[in-house]
Design a protein around this motif. Structure first.
Motif, PDB file in Angstrom:
ATOM      1  N   LEU A  54       0.797  -1.223   0.000  1.00 12.60           N
ATOM      2  CA  LEU A  54       0.000   0.000   0.000  1.00 12.60           C
ATOM      3  C   LEU A  54       0.837   1.285   0.000  1.00 12.60           C
ATOM      4  O   LEU A  54       0.535   2.200  -0.773  1.00 12.60           O
ATOM      5  CB  LEU A  54      -0.986   0.002   1.162  1.00 12.60           C
ATOM      6  CG  LEU A  54      -1.964   1.175   1.164  1.00 12.60           C
ATOM      7  CD1 LEU A  54      -2.871   1.138  -0.057  1.00 12.60           C
ATOM      8  CD2 LEU A  54      -2.795   1.168   2.436  1.00 12.60           C
ATOM      9  N   PRO A  55       1.889   1.401   0.807  1.00 13.91           N
ATOM     10  CA  PRO A  55       2.668   2.644   0.764  1.00 13.91           C
ATOM     11  C   PRO A  55       3.244   2.947  -0.629  1.00 13.91           C
ATOM     12  O   PRO A  55       3.272   4.097  -1.059  1.00 13.91           O
ATOM     13  CB  PRO A  55       3.790   2.410   1.781  1.00 13.91           C
ATOM     14  CG  PRO A  55       3.240   1.385   2.712  1.00 13.91           C
ATOM     15  CD  PRO A  55       2.374   0.497   1.857  1.00 13.91           C
ATOM     16  N   VAL A  56       3.679   1.919  -1.333  1.00 14.59           N
ATOM     17  CA  VAL A  56       4.233   2.118  -2.672  1.00 14.59           C
ATOM     18  C   VAL A  56       3.121   2.504  -3.652  1.00 14.59           C
ATOM     19  O   VAL A  56       3.277   3.420  -4.458  1.00 14.59           O
ATOM     20  CB  VAL A  56       4.982   0.852  -3.161  1.00 14.59           C
ATOM     21  CG1 VAL A  56       5.511   1.049  -4.575  1.00 14.59           C
ATOM     22  CG2 VAL A  56       6.106   0.502  -2.207  1.00 14.59           C
ATOM     23  N   ALA A  57       1.980   1.815  -3.569  1.00 12.57           N
ATOM     24  CA  ALA A  57       0.854   2.124  -4.454  1.00 12.57           C
ATOM     25  C   ALA A  57       0.376   3.556  -4.258  1.00 12.57           C
ATOM     26  O   ALA A  57       0.112   4.281  -5.228  1.00 12.57           O
ATOM     27  CB  ALA A  57      -0.292   1.138  -4.218  1.00 12.57           C
ATOM     28  N   VAL A  58       0.268   3.991  -3.009  1.00 15.58           N
ATOM     29  CA  VAL A  58      -0.168   5.366  -2.725  1.00 15.58           C
ATOM     30  C   VAL A  58       0.844   6.364  -3.274  1.00 15.58           C
ATOM     31  O   VAL A  58       0.488   7.354  -3.907  1.00 15.58           O
ATOM     32  CB  VAL A  58      -0.381   5.569  -1.209  1.00 15.58           C
ATOM     33  CG1 VAL A  58      -0.576   7.039  -0.872  1.00 15.58           C
ATOM     34  CG2 VAL A  58      -1.572   4.755  -0.739  1.00 15.58           C
ATOM     35  N   THR A  59       2.120   6.101  -3.057  1.00 12.60           N
ATOM     36  CA  THR A  59       3.174   6.993  -3.540  1.00 12.60           C
ATOM     37  C   THR A  59       3.138   7.130  -5.061  1.00 12.60           C
ATOM     38  O   THR A  59       3.313   8.216  -5.605  1.00 12.60           O
ATOM     39  CB  THR A  59       4.554   6.478  -3.097  1.00 12.60           C
ATOM     40  OG1 THR A  59       4.593   6.445  -1.670  1.00 12.60           O
ATOM     41  CG2 THR A  59       5.675   7.367  -3.613  1.00 12.60           C
TER      42      THR A  59
END
Length: 91
Positions: A54-59
């Motif tokens: 999720l952190p990578v997808a949001v970024t």
């Protein structure tokens, strides 16, 4: 971002989980994680993958598609951050 081709490799000393990650532009790469063999890592746990991806997808501003079950209570805490793609199923 799509989670694909997850493998679990176990030896006497460690467990390695390898997954192919495909991005919205078609680029793909392998991600891997290692832990002690006795940690009993479940590579088909959707909550595990959401917390990592999720952190990578949001970024990157991408939807997240995970082909494993994701607990509704867990998922509800993240709904405000991103839309989850249709591959993400809920238990």
């Amino acid at each position: 971002m799509i989670l694909k081709n997850v493998e679990k490799l176990v030896t006497a000393e460690k467990t390695r989980v390898v997954a192919e990650i495909e991005y919205g532009d078609g680029f793909s790469e392998s991600w891997w994680f290692e832990t002690h063999s006795d940690d009993n890592l479940d590579e088909t746990n959707g909550c595990f993958w959401v917390s990592i991806m999720l952190p990578v997808a949001v970024t990157l501003g991408e939807n997240l598609q995970i082909p494993f079950k994701i607990d509704n209570n867990f998922l509800s805490k993240f709904r405000r951050y991103r839309k989850f793609g249709k591959c993400g199923t809920r238990s």
